[in-house]
Design a protein around this motif. Structure first.
Motif, PDB file in Angstrom:
ATOM      1  N   ALA A  20      30.038  27.642  46.605  1.00 15.97           N
ATOM      2  CA  ALA A  20      30.098  28.848  45.778  1.00 15.97           C
ATOM      3  C   ALA A  20      30.547  28.499  44.366  1.00 15.97           C
ATOM      4  O   ALA A  20      31.597  27.873  44.169  1.00 15.97           O
ATOM      5  N   ALA A  21      29.749  28.881  43.379  1.00 11.92           N
ATOM      6  CA  ALA A  21      30.094  28.660  41.975  1.00 11.92           C
ATOM      7  C   ALA A  21      31.007  29.792  41.507  1.00 11.92           C
ATOM      8  O   ALA A  21      30.631  30.968  41.559  1.00 11.92           O
ATOM      9  N   ILE A  22      32.196  29.439  41.049  1.00 16.84           N
ATOM     10  CA  ILE A  22      33.205  30.404  40.615  1.00 16.84           C
ATOM     11  C   ILE A  22      33.426  30.255  39.115  1.00 16.84           C
ATOM     12  O   ILE A  22      33.711  29.161  38.628  1.00 16.84           O
ATOM     13  N   ASN A  23      33.306  31.361  38.386  1.00 18.39           N
ATOM     14  CA  ASN A  23      33.469  31.357  36.935  1.00 18.39           C
ATOM     15  C   ASN A  23      34.893  31.765  36.564  1.00 18.39           C
ATOM     16  O   ASN A  23      35.209  32.954  36.508  1.00 18.39           O
ATOM     17  N   LEU A  24      35.738  30.774  36.285  1.00 14.11           N
ATOM     18  CA  LEU A  24      37.110  31.058  35.871  1.00 14.11           C
ATOM     19  C   LEU A  24      37.180  31.559  34.431  1.00 14.11           C
ATOM     20  O   LEU A  24      38.245  31.969  33.966  1.00 14.11           O
ATOM     21  N   GLN A  31      40.745  34.052  38.869  1.00 13.57           N
ATOM     22  CA  GLN A  31      41.959  33.619  38.198  1.00 13.57           C
ATOM     23  C   GLN A  31      42.401  32.294  38.807  1.00 13.57           C
ATOM     24  O   GLN A  31      41.792  31.791  39.725  1.00 13.57           O
ATOM     25  N   GLY A  32      43.491  31.760  38.287  1.00 12.93           N
ATOM     26  CA  GLY A  32      44.043  30.534  38.845  1.00 12.93           C
ATOM     27  C   GLY A  32      43.439  29.291  38.224  1.00 12.93           C
ATOM     28  O   GLY A  32      42.982  29.296  37.086  1.00 12.93           O
ATOM     29  N   THR A  33      43.433  28.218  38.998  1.00  6.90           N
ATOM     30  CA  THR A  33      42.963  26.919  38.532  1.00  6.90           C
ATOM     31  C   THR A  33      41.815  26.443  39.401  1.00  6.90           C
ATOM     32  O   THR A  33      41.592  26.971  40.499  1.00  6.90           O
ATOM     33  N   PRO A  34      41.062  25.424  38.948  1.00 11.05           N
ATOM     34  CA  PRO A  34      40.000  24.884  39.803  1.00 11.05           C
ATOM     35  C   PRO A  34      40.506  24.400  41.160  1.00 11.05           C
ATOM     36  O   PRO A  34      39.766  24.446  42.152  1.00 11.05           O
ATOM     37  N   ALA A  35      41.756  23.948  41.201  1.00 11.60           N
ATOM     38  CA  ALA A  35      42.319  23.482  42.471  1.00 11.60           C
ATOM     39  C   ALA A  35      42.747  24.633  43.372  1.00 11.60           C
ATOM     40  O   ALA A  35      42.780  24.487  44.600  1.00 11.60           O
ATOM     41  N   ALA A  36      43.056  25.787  42.772  1.00 10.63           N
ATOM     42  CA  ALA A  36      43.543  26.928  43.552  1.00 10.63           C
ATOM     43  C   ALA A  36      43.057  28.228  42.924  1.00 10.63           C
ATOM     44  O   ALA A  36      43.852  29.012  42.408  1.00 10.63           O
ATOM     45  N   PRO A  37      41.753  28.480  42.961  1.00 13.94           N
ATOM     46  CA  PRO A  37      41.236  29.717  42.375  1.00 13.94           C
ATOM     47  C   PRO A  37      41.530  30.922  43.256  1.00 13.94           C
ATOM     48  O   PRO A  37      41.653  30.797  44.485  1.00 13.94           O
ATOM     49  N   THR A  38      41.631  32.077  42.623  1.00 18.18           N
ATOM     50  CA  THR A  38      41.834  33.331  43.339  1.00 18.18           C
ATOM     51  C   THR A  38      40.945  34.391  42.697  1.00 18.18           C
ATOM     52  O   THR A  38      40.314  34.150  41.680  1.00 18.18           O
ATOM     53  N   GLY A  39      40.952  35.576  43.297  1.00 19.09           N
ATOM     54  CA  GLY A  39      40.216  36.678  42.703  1.00 19.09           C
ATOM     55  C   GLY A  39      39.118  37.212  43.600  1.00 19.09           C
ATOM     56  O   GLY A  39      38.844  36.680  44.681  1.00 19.09           O
ATOM     57  N   VAL A  40      38.472  38.261  43.130  1.00 27.17           N
ATOM     58  CA  VAL A  40      37.490  38.956  43.953  1.00 27.17           C
ATOM     59  C   VAL A  40      36.308  38.072  44.316  1.00 27.17           C
ATOM     60  O   VAL A  40      35.796  38.136  45.440  1.00 27.17           O
ATOM     61  N   LEU A  58      34.512  25.751  46.928  1.00 27.98           N
ATOM     62  CA  LEU A  58      34.573  26.497  45.676  1.00 27.98           C
ATOM     63  C   LEU A  58      34.410  25.533  44.506  1.00 27.98           C
ATOM     64  O   LEU A  58      35.224  24.634  44.306  1.00 27.98           O
ATOM     65  N   ILE A  59      33.328  25.716  43.748  1.00 25.07           N
ATOM     66  CA  ILE A  59      33.027  24.862  42.603  1.00 25.07           C
ATOM     67  C   ILE A  59      33.294  25.679  41.347  1.00 25.07           C
ATOM     68  O   ILE A  59      32.588  26.651  41.067  1.00 25.07           O
ATOM     69  N   CYS A  60      34.318  25.305  40.590  1.00 30.86           N
ATOM     70  CA  CYS A  60      34.781  26.156  39.492  1.00 30.86           C
ATOM     71  C   CYS A  60      34.237  25.699  38.146  1.00 30.86           C
ATOM     72  O   CYS A  60      34.121  24.498  37.876  1.00 30.86           O
ATOM     73  N   PHE A  61      33.938  26.690  37.317  1.00 34.16           N
ATOM     74  CA  PHE A  61      33.440  26.474  35.963  1.00 34.16           C
ATOM     75  C   PHE A  61      34.222  27.361  35.005  1.00 34.16           C
ATOM     76  O   PHE A  61      34.875  28.320  35.419  1.00 34.16           O
ATOM     77  N   ASP A  62      34.089  27.064  33.710  1.00 36.35           N
ATOM     78  CA  ASP A  62      34.804  27.866  32.714  1.00 36.35           C
ATOM     79  C   ASP A  62      33.883  28.803  31.956  1.00 36.35           C
ATOM     80  O   ASP A  62      34.307  29.443  30.986  1.00 36.35           O
ATOM     81  N   ALA A  63      32.629  28.911  32.370  1.00 32.68           N
ATOM     82  CA  ALA A  63      31.682  29.783  31.680  1.00 32.68           C
ATOM     83  C   ALA A  63      30.552  30.169  32.627  1.00 32.68           C
ATOM     84  O   ALA A  63      30.165  29.381  33.498  1.00 32.68           O
ATOM     85  N   ARG A 227      42.618  44.813  43.678  1.00 36.50           N
ATOM     86  CA  ARG A 227      44.037  45.210  43.645  1.00 36.50           C
ATOM     87  C   ARG A 227      44.934  43.995  43.807  1.00 36.50           C
ATOM     88  O   ARG A 227      45.927  43.839  43.075  1.00 36.50           O
ATOM     89  N   ARG A 228      44.604  43.115  44.748  1.00 41.25           N
ATOM     90  CA  ARG A 228      45.413  41.913  44.956  1.00 41.25           C
ATOM     91  C   ARG A 228      45.426  41.034  43.709  1.00 41.25           C
ATOM     92  O   ARG A 228      46.409  40.348  43.429  1.00 41.25           O
ATOM     93  N   ALA A 229      44.310  41.028  42.986  1.00 46.83           N
ATOM     94  CA  ALA A 229      44.206  40.211  41.771  1.00 46.83           C
ATOM     95  C   ALA A 229      44.796  40.915  40.551  1.00 46.83           C
ATOM     96  O   ALA A 229      44.699  40.392  39.444  1.00 46.83           O
ATOM     97  N   ASP A 230      45.391  42.082  40.757  1.00 47.59           N
ATOM     98  CA  ASP A 230      45.945  42.887  39.664  1.00 47.59           C
ATOM     99  C   ASP A 230      44.867  43.252  38.656  1.00 47.59           C
ATOM    100  O   ASP A 230      45.095  43.267  37.446  1.00 47.59           O
ATOM    101  N   ARG A 231      43.670  43.575  39.182  1.00 46.31           N
ATOM    102  CA  ARG A 231      42.547  43.994  38.347  1.00 46.31           C
ATOM    103  C   ARG A 231      42.050  45.369  38.788  1.00 46.31           C
ATOM    104  O   ARG A 231      40.849  45.614  38.874  1.00 46.31           O
TER     105      ARG A 231
END
Length: 245
Positions: A20-24, A31-40, A58-63, A227-231
């Motif tokens: 899964a590609a996750i856009n941080l 939210q979080g970091t590539p090592a420990a992402p969170t969010g919807v 989870l494969i994280c990107f910044d854009a 809600r858990r992500a404070d969003r």
């Protein structure tokens, strides 16, 4: 509960784990970091993996453009992107699960007071390169021009642009921290965030994802993840017409 078959699991996660590609870069979605992402998006990815009985990578990107590139290149099985025509050649989207406002910010002394004032000659708009609002503005503006960078607000400040564009939450935070900038409250677009996979997937696989997203909206999963992500300020998208009763 949405039904999943072994054929769907194999089609959607052919290498074993569900990638899964996750856009941080979008703080509403992750939210979080590539090592420990969170969010919807992370929560939805893990739920899809649980339904498939597959581990989730989870494969994280910044854009967003990088998430899109990973999907288009076959390095990810699942992505979380805004629905845009420029992406639909490569990505089969579900209906949106979250709707986010795209908004403008301007200098305090600007004569721009409404969205309708922006599209005129000489107006330059800072955007994050490859974002949904970059794609939208690039295909809809008739007179104003787009200036792309790593962050729209940074280009706005560094180049003395007339307008900055972005999603409401971080743009509002930017405005709150700069007393020489103000927000144009009305949105210039509604950014429809959806789950996507490649258009090469089987129709029943795409239908599984589309049905699952509707189920997760209907049963409160998406709202609880926000809600858990404070969003809680993000809006859960309405059910697709065929799911409404």
């Amino acid at each position: 509960m949405t039904i999943v078959t072994a054929a769907i699991a194999k089609d959607l996660a052919p290498t074993g784990p569900l990638r899964a590609a996750i856009n941080l870069g979008n703080p509403v979605l992750a939210q979080g970091t590539p090592a420990a992402p969170t969010g919807v998006t992370v929560d939805i990815a893990r739920e899809v993996g649980a339904r498939l009985a597959r581990q989730v990578e989870l494969i994280c990107f910044d854009a967003a453009r990088k998430s899109y590139g990973a999907m288009a290149a076959g390095h990810a099985d699942l992505c979380f992107l805004a629905v845009e025509p420029a992406r639909e050649a490569e990505v089969a989207f579900t209906a949106p699960y979250v709707v986010i406002d795209g908004v403008f910010a301007v200098r305090l002394d600007s004569d721009i007071t409404a969205v309708a004032d922006v599209d005129r000659p000489g107006v330059r708009i800072g955007v994050k390169r490859g974002s949904a609002y970059d794609l939208f503005l690039s295909r809809t503006l008739q007179h104003a021009s787009v200036v792309r960078g790593l962050e729209g607000v940074d280009e706005f400040r560094a180049q003395g642009l007339e307008v900055a564009a972005g999603i409401r939450q971080p743009v509002a935070e930017f405005v709150a921290s700069h007393d020489d900038v103000r927000l144009i409250e009305d949105p210039f677009m509604q950014i429809q965030q959806a789950v996507g996979t490649t258009t090469t997937r089987r129709p029943e696989t795409v239908r599984f994802l589309r049905d699952l997203v509707e189920e997760l909206k209907a049963n409160g999963f998406v709202a609880e993840a926000l809600r858990r992500a404070d969003r809680a300020d993000a809006t859960v998208a309405p059910l697709a017409p065929e799911w409404r009763t």
